[in-house]
Design a protein around this motif. Structure first.
Motif, PDB file in Angstrom:
ATOM      1  N   MET D  99       0.881  -1.162   0.000  1.00  0.00           N
ATOM      2  CA  MET D  99       0.000   0.000   0.000  1.00  0.00           C
ATOM      3  C   MET D  99       0.923   1.218   0.000  1.00  0.00           C
ATOM      4  N   ALA D 100       0.655   2.196  -0.852  1.00  0.00           N
ATOM      5  CA  ALA D 100       1.552   3.349  -0.917  1.00  0.00           C
ATOM      6  C   ALA D 100       0.770   4.592  -1.293  1.00  0.00           C
ATOM      7  N   GLY D 101       1.330   5.728  -0.940  1.00  0.00           N
ATOM      8  CA  GLY D 101       0.693   7.003  -1.261  1.00  0.00           C
ATOM      9  C   GLY D 101       1.132   8.050  -0.268  1.00  0.00           C
ATOM     10  N   PRO D 102       0.591   9.257  -0.419  1.00  0.00           N
ATOM     11  CA  PRO D 102       1.039  10.359   0.440  1.00  0.00           C
ATOM     12  C   PRO D 102       0.480  10.239   1.849  1.00  0.00           C
ATOM     13  N   CYS D 103       1.170  10.832   2.797  1.00  0.00           N
ATOM     14  CA  CYS D 103       0.631  10.916   4.143  1.00  0.00           C
ATOM     15  C   CYS D 103      -0.722  11.616   4.070  1.00  0.00           C
ATOM     16  N   SER D 104      -0.717  12.877   3.605  1.00  0.00           N
ATOM     17  CA  SER D 104      -1.960  13.643   3.467  1.00  0.00           C
ATOM     18  C   SER D 104      -2.307  13.826   1.995  1.00  0.00           C
ATOM     19  N   VAL D 105      -3.602  13.761   1.716  1.00  0.00           N
ATOM     20  CA  VAL D 105      -4.086  14.238   0.418  1.00  0.00           C
ATOM     21  C   VAL D 105      -4.015  15.757   0.462  1.00  0.00           C
ATOM     22  N   GLU D 106      -3.239  16.349  -0.461  1.00  0.00           N
ATOM     23  CA  GLU D 106      -3.047  17.808  -0.426  1.00  0.00           C
ATOM     24  C   GLU D 106      -3.789  18.516  -1.551  1.00  0.00           C
ATOM     25  N   SER D 107      -3.946  17.824  -2.679  1.00  0.00           N
ATOM     26  CA  SER D 107      -4.667  18.410  -3.822  1.00  0.00           C
ATOM     27  C   SER D 107      -4.992  17.265  -4.760  1.00  0.00           C
ATOM     28  N   GLU D 108      -5.884  17.525  -5.691  1.00  0.00           N
ATOM     29  CA  GLU D 108      -6.226  16.466  -6.642  1.00  0.00           C
ATOM     30  C   GLU D 108      -4.998  16.106  -7.470  1.00  0.00           C
ATOM     31  N   ALA D 109      -4.265  17.127  -7.922  1.00  0.00           N
ATOM     32  CA  ALA D 109      -3.097  16.864  -8.764  1.00  0.00           C
ATOM     33  C   ALA D 109      -2.083  15.998  -8.026  1.00  0.00           C
ATOM     34  N   GLN D 110      -1.856  16.354  -6.755  1.00  0.00           N
ATOM     35  CA  GLN D 110      -0.853  15.602  -5.987  1.00  0.00           C
ATOM     36  C   GLN D 110      -1.241  14.134  -5.849  1.00  0.00           C
ATOM     37  N   VAL D 111      -2.498  13.879  -5.489  1.00  0.00           N
ATOM     38  CA  VAL D 111      -2.867  12.478  -5.240  1.00  0.00           C
ATOM     39  C   VAL D 111      -2.895  11.689  -6.547  1.00  0.00           C
ATOM     40  N   LEU D 112      -3.289  12.331  -7.631  1.00  0.00           N
ATOM     41  CA  LEU D 112      -3.288  11.616  -8.908  1.00  0.00           C
ATOM     42  C   LEU D 112      -1.856  11.311  -9.340  1.00  0.00           C
ATOM     43  N   GLU D 113      -0.974  12.286  -9.164  1.00  0.00           N
ATOM     44  CA  GLU D 113       0.431  12.081  -9.545  1.00  0.00           C
ATOM     45  C   GLU D 113       1.027  10.900  -8.762  1.00  0.00           C
TER      46      GLU D 113
END
Lengths: 338, 338, 338, 338
Positions: D99-113
């Motif tokens: 499972m991987a991804g950012p600590c916080s969702v910061e913006s749509e662009a960030q989470v999609l990237e």
């Protein structure tokens, strides 16, 4: 000992464990519960082979002792509190003596200055380190025998008995010549050779709890000294290591009533090392007396910001004198004197 | 060092602290923030008076070091990893040697039996304790010199170099005569006299982390050995003390990459003491290799339920052999061999 | 903040970090030492982006804050101690009130019996749990609203204000209708939604430290309540988790003077949960008062061996009465009354 | 349960305790040893009144359970490992999903990237926080429902199921609408109301161990979810609090084999929170797989030094991709795939 078996253990396996229990000199009693079978092994546990090795069996889930493993240190062996006399000062009685002095002996002038000051303020025993256990090899390591001589000179002038640390077996005899109380530091609490050696001297011993030493292990370390024939052991709480970083260590005052419940030995508290900050020494010293400590040991330095060790946790003589004044009513409030 | 001042400190007070910084051999730089004033003290911190004593001043809130206090143990002093050769076995290179054997040497037959078995299984170094530090004075304390002789005999028969613990300064020379690696146990990690003494022997040293020793203190203990002129130090993680009781200690594998980042010294892992349960040894041994351990040290006993010490955490020879087989692909997965 | 750079960082890399510091709203000051370069970032740290994220850069070794991160809870914001009035009882002043009562409200008869007894003994506030956070889903979970009604009835009969725990956001309003003080339990100390919600009620809050909560985190949890507009926060030390198992938790009395140094909020001590054994409650209660606690909270049950929760740490009413008698001189010894 | 009596307890006192044992629904068996008398209380302990309350008696020294207090989480209840299927990904089987991804969702662009990047690198589940539990009230608290929508969009584009934290009971339903796995954070591991509520949703739950949660307490928290009828619980080790400060927490990998021995539930490891430093994530991730972890959860951010939370412990996508490549042979070495 209680031996808890794994679920689904067969009758022959239970019989095998019972036989091992018998071979080790205990009488087994098997109790079959709805879920678990346990075997109670009856017999004197202390000084005997440790049944915990049965945990090595795949049929055993856990082995739980029901007796404390120390004997001479135990209240069950000796009901009344041990009092230790040191040149007229008694530790473990109605009076709560204060041991005070510098972390390190730095010079004759320094130790004499502090000795006079703490005596005037009401201390009854002089502390001071001649052999210093330092985390870094680059830090000041103590004046060694020279420091012992300065301490002896301070005793001569003030009449205060001296407590000082002994670091290694080779210097036990030398330190014992000069000191009235041999201190075993926290880092040596499980240096068993050293414990036996100080036990053999017959001199009063101040045994500091290690920073990760459980109460049970602490009393077993005392047992090393006691079983060498020396009954004059003082137990000293000086802070344990926890996650909290706002204090240098976490002074565990709970240890005071716990130790006094389990053991007849007197308990000393060191709020200087226990907290690491001079401004926490006074409140924690009062708390120590309030919960039953038999003595205190406190670092005092005339110029803490120039101390060769532990300056941040040292009191100036004037503050120490004020603390002693404030401690008197606290001691009286719990039925003792200072 | 960064010296953080208390709020509301006056200009003359700042000047006083700066002067003290200069007197201690550092260059002060004052930075005034909106809330706090800090003084950066520039200079070589290691081997110098410790500015932390300025925390004794009432005007100082905290003193924060910016350098690690160890020097010889540091990656900044020596970039490439240290490799230690012991009779043909290298610790710290591409191969991950396994040290194995009984907790205690109990008899010649026992140690020979184990030595043959662990050699056949793939171990390269024989472990075994002749001097045993035991929590209780009533427990088995080791065969002492007799035990050393049995270990030497086992080495003669199997060719395996021997690692064994040295407990006290008096026996350093004797143990060094028999052993190929001198082990300093967890309880002696801050027995500074002993550290210096084993440093002076020039023999490879296996230094175990204490149960409450921080990484920084651990490297400072290594610094004692290194600064005595002995560069052959192996750092051994063997479990720290935490609140968790389902394991005997908490094996801190994080220490492996942290130590390798800070230091050039090889890192050994002891999953037997670290967990205290034989059935946890295999998974934690694999994890140790996976995160970069340079060697393992594992307890093996032919009949764990009859061992005189640490039976519950000892592997039978057959399980040990299986573990070695399972470790090989793990070592290869991280680019090493076993 | 102090940003410590890695050894060997280049000038453009330093410039890059300085630019990032400026972009985050701080003024950078670079200090080049012999070994390390550090950047002091000047500016108000609280309520601002946290510079610690610069630790994500490969050029940065560490980021060290120089300010405490809490503001409203800080002594720097408010010098004089906060006093909290609860129906005529003041916490934080010269008097040290005792809160007492059963762990759980079990029945109307039980809570009335205890309330009368503790009032007669000298308690000023009644404690009792209607919503119980229990480690096991199979344990008694409290009488919930029924329990609140019994507490209100006890208050009506005795005049004692009531402190009781609120477990979840949904029941904040309901509990606030009945209680005089809302207690946040140790397990909820970082339940930030709940902290805000009790902050919004404006009712006095008794905030318990979690078993692994650092002093700094504890004050930040208080900051959640304070920043919701509620200044009536009491900080309660109730034991932290350490390696020691002879007590249920390790009551950390050092927290008392540390909290009073950092914050203006009153400090309460819970020796019942802190130790877990009824026979340790009295000594630790005395120690708490001696080191400056502003109030105590103690579990009392008429028949501890039949209690639905926490029997082993509950005092019988007669012992509680004796403890209150013994506490009076201790409070006076430190210049307060009980 | 084993009830150990104090020395010197009289026959009528033993009879009284036996009667109390019977009254509580157990069958007492008395065993008289040379030193201690113990009473074995036979009966099903789970879901029954806890005999430990007998510790409140002055005649009782200690009460020791012989059964684990959890039932549904136990291997004794269910022998084979639980496998949890999440939109085609299985946790608890032969494959070890990441499972991987950012600590916080910061913006749509960030989470999609990040979602695209981690998918390309080999992750099977997307992590990201929309509700953030932050120690300070002044820190970024998450995008809340907006963040959930971005996560749902990322799932739509990449096909990766989503794991995200639910902070409070009020938002359980909302989060459950968007998420595939409900994460309970370390600070909520004993938020029993929340545990029951996520249990009622029937959604897979990722339960993080608290920083001071023992293995036994952790499994009792799982028991709350299980006993609400939800069998899809994953246990996540994420670091405990110890004295060591070189890591943010001490990732306790010992918990992996211990949990797998006691329970049938799958075990996930979070080396990002567990260590707090991006350069320790890779070695500890490998160690986790080597000791038997069923899945990993890892923080990835495209620009860690600009992250709104936990930047220092986040991997860049390129490093994450490299880690996944390095993990594959480790998984294979222990008979699994990645």
């Amino acid at each position: 000992m209680i031996i808890v078996l794994k679920s689904g253990v067969s009758d022959p396996e239970v019989a095998d464990i019972c036989q091992r229990v018998r071979d080790l000199g205990y009488q087994p009693h098997t109790i079959r519960g709805e879920v678990k079978t346990v075997i109670a092994a009856v017999g004197e546990e202390r000084g005997q082979p440790d049944l915990r090795l049965l945990e090595a069996l795949e049929t055993v889930e856990a082995v739980m002792p029901v007796q404390q493993p120390f004997k001479l240190a135990s209240r069950e062996t000796r009901g009344e509190p041990t009092e230790i006399g040191i040149n007229g000062v008694t530790v473990g009685g109605g009076r709560v003596p204060v041991m005070a002095g510098p972390c390190s002996v730095e010079s004759e002038a320094q130790v004499l200055e502090v000795a006079e000051a703490v005596k005037a303020a009401g201390a009854s025993i002089l502390r001071g380190g001649a052999y210093k256990p330092r985390t870094s090899p680059y830090a000041f390591q103590g004046l060694k025998e020279q420091g012992l001589r300065y301490l002896a000179e301070a005793r001569k002038r003030t009449g205060l008995p001296v407590v000082t640390e002994v670091l290694e077996t080779e210097s036990v005899e030398l330190v014992a010549e000069y000191a009235d109380i041999l201190q075993i530091g926290a880092r040596n609490v499980q240096n068993f050779t050293l414990l036996r050696r100080v036990g053999e001297t017959g001199k009063p011993v101040l045994l500091k709890r290690g920073m990760a030493t459980s109460i049970q292990e602490f009393l077993l370390s005392a047992e090393y000294v006691l079983s060498a024939g020396n009954r004059q052991v003082m137990l000293c709480e000086r802070g344990i290591r926890t996650f909290e970083t706002s204090t240098r260590f976490t002074l565990d005052l709970n240890a005071v009533p716990v130790l006094k419940k389990l053991s007849h030995l007197p308990v000393v508290v060191d709020p200087s090392h226990g907290t690491g900050h001079w401004d926490l020494v006074a409140p924690m010293a009062k708390a120590a007396v309030a919960c039953g400590a038999d003595a205190l040991i406190i670092e005092v330095h005339p110029r803490p910001a120039e101390a060769l060790s532990d300056g941040p946790q040292s009191l100036k003589p004037s503050r120490f004198a004020q603390l002693v004044r404030e401690l008197r009513p606290v001691a009286e409030a719990v039925g003792r004197t200072l």
